[in-house]
Design a protein around this motif. Structure first.
Motif, mmCIF file in Angstrom:
data_model
loop_
_atom_site.group_PDB
_atom_site.id
_atom_site.type_symbol
_atom_site.label_atom_id
_atom_site.label_comp_id
_atom_site.label_asym_id
_atom_site.label_seq_id
_atom_site.Cartn_x
_atom_site.Cartn_y
_atom_site.Cartn_z
ATOM 1 N N LEU A 59 -9.988 6.998 18.051
ATOM 2 C CA LEU A 59 -8.529 7.049 18.022
ATOM 3 C C LEU A 59 -8.068 6.804 16.592
ATOM 4 O O LEU A 59 -8.402 5.777 15.994
ATOM 5 C CB LEU A 59 -7.934 5.992 18.956
ATOM 6 N N ILE A 60 -7.311 7.755 16.051
ATOM 7 C CA ILE A 60 -6.776 7.631 14.699
ATOM 8 C C ILE A 60 -5.256 7.738 14.783
ATOM 9 O O ILE A 60 -4.719 8.598 15.488
ATOM 10 C CB ILE A 60 -7.333 8.747 13.782
ATOM 11 N N SER A 61 -4.574 6.834 14.074
ATOM 12 C CA SER A 61 -3.116 6.841 14.050
ATOM 13 C C SER A 61 -2.623 6.220 12.740
ATOM 14 O O SER A 61 -3.219 5.260 12.260
ATOM 15 C CB SER A 61 -2.558 6.055 15.240
ATOM 16 N N LEU A 83 -6.837 11.849 18.877
ATOM 17 C CA LEU A 83 -7.902 11.258 19.685
ATOM 18 C C LEU A 83 -9.028 12.264 19.894
ATOM 19 O O LEU A 83 -8.782 13.413 20.256
ATOM 20 C CB LEU A 83 -7.332 10.831 21.044
ATOM 21 N N THR A 84 -10.249 11.825 19.645
ATOM 22 C CA THR A 84 -11.435 12.620 19.932
ATOM 23 C C THR A 84 -12.171 11.931 21.073
ATOM 24 O O THR A 84 -12.458 10.733 20.988
ATOM 25 C CB THR A 84 -12.364 12.717 18.703
ATOM 26 N N ILE A 85 -12.462 12.669 22.139
ATOM 27 C CA ILE A 85 -13.136 12.113 23.311
ATOM 28 C C ILE A 85 -14.493 12.799 23.455
ATOM 29 O O ILE A 85 -14.579 14.028 23.389
ATOM 30 C CB ILE A 85 -12.302 12.338 24.588
ATOM 31 N N TYR A 86 -15.519 11.994 23.688
ATOM 32 C CA TYR A 86 -16.873 12.516 23.872
ATOM 33 C C TYR A 86 -17.271 12.381 25.336
ATOM 34 O O TYR A 86 -17.073 11.314 25.935
ATOM 35 C CB TYR A 86 -17.867 11.724 23.017
ATOM 36 N N VAL A 95 -7.179 15.321 21.632
ATOM 37 C CA VAL A 95 -5.810 15.101 22.112
ATOM 38 C C VAL A 95 -4.972 14.701 20.903
ATOM 39 O O VAL A 95 -5.355 13.788 20.165
ATOM 40 C CB VAL A 95 -5.742 13.985 23.178
ATOM 41 N N THR A 96 -3.839 15.386 20.707
ATOM 42 C CA THR A 96 -2.919 15.014 19.636
ATOM 43 C C THR A 96 -1.502 14.949 20.184
ATOM 44 O O THR A 96 -1.157 15.651 21.139
ATOM 45 C CB THR A 96 -2.945 16.024 18.463
ATOM 46 N N SER A 97 -0.690 14.086 19.597
ATOM 47 C CA SER A 97 0.735 14.014 19.930
ATOM 48 C C SER A 97 1.466 13.348 18.771
ATOM 49 O O SER A 97 0.861 12.617 17.986
ATOM 50 C CB SER A 97 0.975 13.252 21.235
ATOM 51 N N ASN A 98 2.765 13.594 18.700
ATOM 52 C CA ASN A 98 3.588 13.005 17.639
ATOM 53 C C ASN A 98 3.964 11.562 17.919
ATOM 54 O O ASN A 98 4.411 10.852 17.022
ATOM 55 C CB ASN A 98 4.871 13.812 17.443
ATOM 56 N N TYR A 99 3.822 11.122 19.183
ATOM 57 C CA TYR A 99 4.204 9.771 19.589
ATOM 58 C C TYR A 99 3.378 9.403 20.810
ATOM 59 O O TYR A 99 3.061 10.268 21.631
ATOM 60 C CB TYR A 99 5.701 9.728 19.945
ATOM 61 N N ALA A 100 3.026 8.139 20.920
ATOM 62 C CA ALA A 100 2.311 7.684 22.121
ATOM 63 C C ALA A 100 2.653 6.226 22.386
ATOM 64 O O ALA A 100 2.931 5.448 21.465
ATOM 65 C CB ALA A 100 0.804 7.836 21.941
ATOM 66 N N ILE A 101 2.626 5.885 23.661
ATOM 67 C CA ILE A 101 2.827 4.499 24.075
ATOM 68 C C ILE A 101 1.923 4.240 25.276
ATOM 69 O O ILE A 101 1.846 5.055 26.187
ATOM 70 C CB ILE A 101 4.320 4.212 24.381
#
Length: 179
Positions: A59-61, A83-86, A95-101
């Protein structure tokens, strides 16, 4: 004259009362303001989640805010996530998004703003908002979406699907999907 004097006294008393109430109203307003500050903050966040010696996710942010001190705790990523999921075979999905909670108590993650999921086998889902139920490993949205698989495109409003895209429940779809 007595009536005039009474009116003046009433006016002075009302004015004095209003002046003292003004400061009290401001104090009451301050009481109703909840302190809403994060307990922790991270910049240029890079988390690697491992299990049994294997990387499961990265997870990178640019920014993470931790609100775990609140009655309904959550973690906010106001500048988005990458987010990179293995999977078990070490295939990568993104998975990418401009905002997450992420809401701690409900195990729900709310992704919004140009949400895009790209699986290791080429499936792509794009939408403006997507929820992920971590407990059930299930995605869902009631927003418009675009799902692409092997050149086939489905557009619609509302979709639910398993994290591996093996089970899809689409609503209000348009487009052609070939098997």
């Amino acid at each position: 004259m007595a009536q005039s004097l009474c009116k003046i006294i009433r006016l002075v008393l009302i004015s004095a009362g209003m002046i003292s109430c003004e400061s009290n109203i401001n104090e009451v307003r301050k009481i109703n303001i909840t302190e809403f500050n994060p307990i922790g903050e991270a910049q240029d966040f890079n988390l690697k989640y491992t299990d049994s010696g294997k990387i499961k996710a990265i997870l990178i942010s640019p920014q993470m805010l931790d609100y775990s001190n609140l009655e309904f705790p959550f973690t906010e990523f106001p500048k988005g996530v990458d987010l990179t999921i293995y999977d078990d075979q070490q295939n990568k999905s993104f998975v990418t998004s401009n905002y997450a909670i992420s809401y701690t108590n409900s195990n729900i993650i709310d992704l919004s703003g140009k949400v895009k999921i790209t699986t290791h086998d080429g499936k792509i889902l794009e939408t403006e908002q997507l929820y992920y139920d971590q407990s059930n490993e299930w995605f869902f949205t009631q927003k418009t979406y675009k799902f692409t698989d092997k050149g086939n495109v489905i557009n619609g409003i509302g979709i639910d699907f398993s994290k591996d895209f093996k089970t899809l429940d689409t609503q209000g779809i348009t487009g052609v999907y070939g098997i």
